[in-house]
Design an enzyme around this catalytic site. Structure first.
Site, PDB file in Angstrom:
ATOM      1  CB  THR A  86       6.715  -7.639   9.924  1.00 27.82           C
ATOM      2  OG1 THR A  86       6.921  -8.819   9.128  1.00 27.82           O
ATOM      3  CG2 THR A  86       7.959  -7.353  10.741  1.00 27.82           C
ATOM      4  CG  ASN A 103       3.702  -7.939  16.224  1.00 30.42           C
ATOM      5  OD1 ASN A 103       2.548  -8.115  16.586  1.00 30.42           O
ATOM      6  ND2 ASN A 103       4.210  -8.479  15.139  1.00 30.42           N
ATOM      7  CB  CYS A 108      11.185  -5.026 -20.909  1.00 33.16           C
ATOM      8  SG  CYS A 108       9.564  -4.298 -21.146  1.00 33.16           S
ATOM      9  CB  CYS A 138       9.931  -7.309 -24.573  1.00 31.84           C
ATOM     10  SG  CYS A 138       9.022  -7.574 -23.036  1.00 31.84           S
ATOM     11  CG  HIS A 198       7.357  -7.845  -0.244  1.00 29.36           C
ATOM     12  ND1 HIS A 198       6.842  -8.256   0.964  1.00 29.36           N
ATOM     13  CD2 HIS A 198       8.614  -8.310  -0.289  1.00 29.36           C
ATOM     14  CE1 HIS A 198       7.749  -8.959   1.602  1.00 29.36           C
ATOM     15  NE2 HIS A 198       8.834  -8.999   0.862  1.00 29.36           N
ATOM     16  CG  ASP A 215      -0.168   0.070   2.555  1.00 28.78           C
ATOM     17  OD1 ASP A 215      -0.375  -0.814   3.414  1.00 28.78           O
ATOM     18  OD2 ASP A 215       0.647   0.994   2.724  1.00 28.78           O
TER      19      ASP A 215
END
Ligand code: NAD
Ligand code: APR
Length: 258
Positions: free
Chosen positions: A202, A227, A134, A164, A123, A109
């Site tokens: 995480t 966390n 490409c 490509c 990511h 996001d």
């Protein structure tokens, strides 16, 4: 918890090189479901593992495009929460305090950008598409404004790249895929050279991002984890077991007051 926040603020106030890794948990309070929470609604019977893979995309591009259309609709109206804002404020403050803060995220996001942060995405980006080969960027999605072309409700076959023989796909790192080289190098370098590494929101289950804390520890950095739930990270020096939206503003207020 206050004592731990004080301890973390005191530690962070004296250090110059800070590396921060965020995961889906930092966007949870903005209303974006995390990965290991149950998928809500339509996608209950599909896991990310079934959809976020190159094989799934070639096998059934329309299903995977529809999944991203759903994810884009979920994210389109979401706003940064106090955790994103606190990090952006700290980064801004660091220009005058002389601290060097590198912010890395596994999230796709754009809430860190919306809050004003400088950020490295490990990511990919939910709002972007690219060529599979490409890597030419396609149709940089404008948030929330869905035109039929934007929502890629392509039919079954893949849409080929005009440059490509690749095909157009979401600009997201899928299971089994390597991370963008530049982003990974930035993350490795920051983790290996920081004095404090902060892991926020995480589950520390997915590599190579989950290995960055150990890399920092191997270079004598202190590790702080934010966390509400336990993670496999056993090398943590200060554990703030609270929601990021609650603890981050507290922590940044104490650091910037030092
Ligand atoms: P994986 O175990 O396949 O590893 C991911 C990639 O990182 C592989 O290319 C692997 O070779 C490489 N890698 C592993 N350890 C490494 C290390 N120590 N140093 C450098 N490179 C290393 O990971 P995965 O669980 O299959 O997922 C692949 C990637 O895609 C992950 O980063 C994951 O977080 C990401 N992903 C994103 C989404 C999304 O929707 N954003 C969904 C699923 C997976
Ligand atoms: N504040 C802080 N942490 C939170 C909050 C919150 N308000 N709410 C949940 N969390 C924590 C959960 O306890 C969990 O440990 O956030 C974590 C979310 O973990 P995941 O859902 O596994 O998300 P993440 O760690 O980012 O996943 C890593 O795996 O699927 C791939 O590429 C995808 O980037 C993702 C990667």
């Amino acid at each position: 918890l206050i004592a731990e926040v004080e301890r973390a603020a005191k530690l962070l106030g004296t250090k110059r090189r800070i590396c921060i890794l965020t995961g889906a948990g930092i966007s949870a309070e903005s209303g974006i479901p995390t990965f290991r929470d149950k998928q809500t609604g339509l996608w209950e019977n599909y896991g990310a593992e079934d959809l976020a893979t190159p094989e799934a995309f070639v096998r059934d591009p329309n299903l995977v495009w529809s999944w991203y259309q759903w994810r884009r609709q979920v994210v389109a109206d979401k706003k940064p929460n106090p955790a994103h804002d606190a990090l952006a404020q700290w980064q801004y403050h660091s220009h005058s305090s002389g601290q060097h803060i590198t912010l890395i995220t596994q999230n796709v996001d754009d809430l860190h950008e919306q809050a004003g942060s400088t950020i490295t995405h490990l990511h990919g980006h939910l709002w972007r598409n690219r060529c599979s080969q490409c890597k030419t960027p396609y149709q940089k999605q404008s948030r929330g404004s869905y035109s039929s072309a934007d929502t890629m409700d392509y039919n079954e076959e893949l849409i080929s790249c005009p440059h490509c023989d690749g095909y157009i796909r979401p600009d997201i790192v899928w299971f089994g895929e390597a991370l963008p080289v530049q982003a990974w190098e930035t993350a490795e370098e920051a983790a290996a050279n920081c004095e404090v590494f902060i892991s926020i929101g995480t589950s520390s289950l997915v590599y190579p991002a989950a290995g960055l804390a150990q890399l920092a520890k191997d270079n004598a950095a202190k590790i702080i984890e934010i966390n509400p739930n336990p993670t496999p990270n056993t090398i943590v020096d200060i554990n703030l077991a609270e929601k990021a939206g609650m603890v981050m503003p507290l922590l940044i207020q104490k650091i910037t007051a030092l």
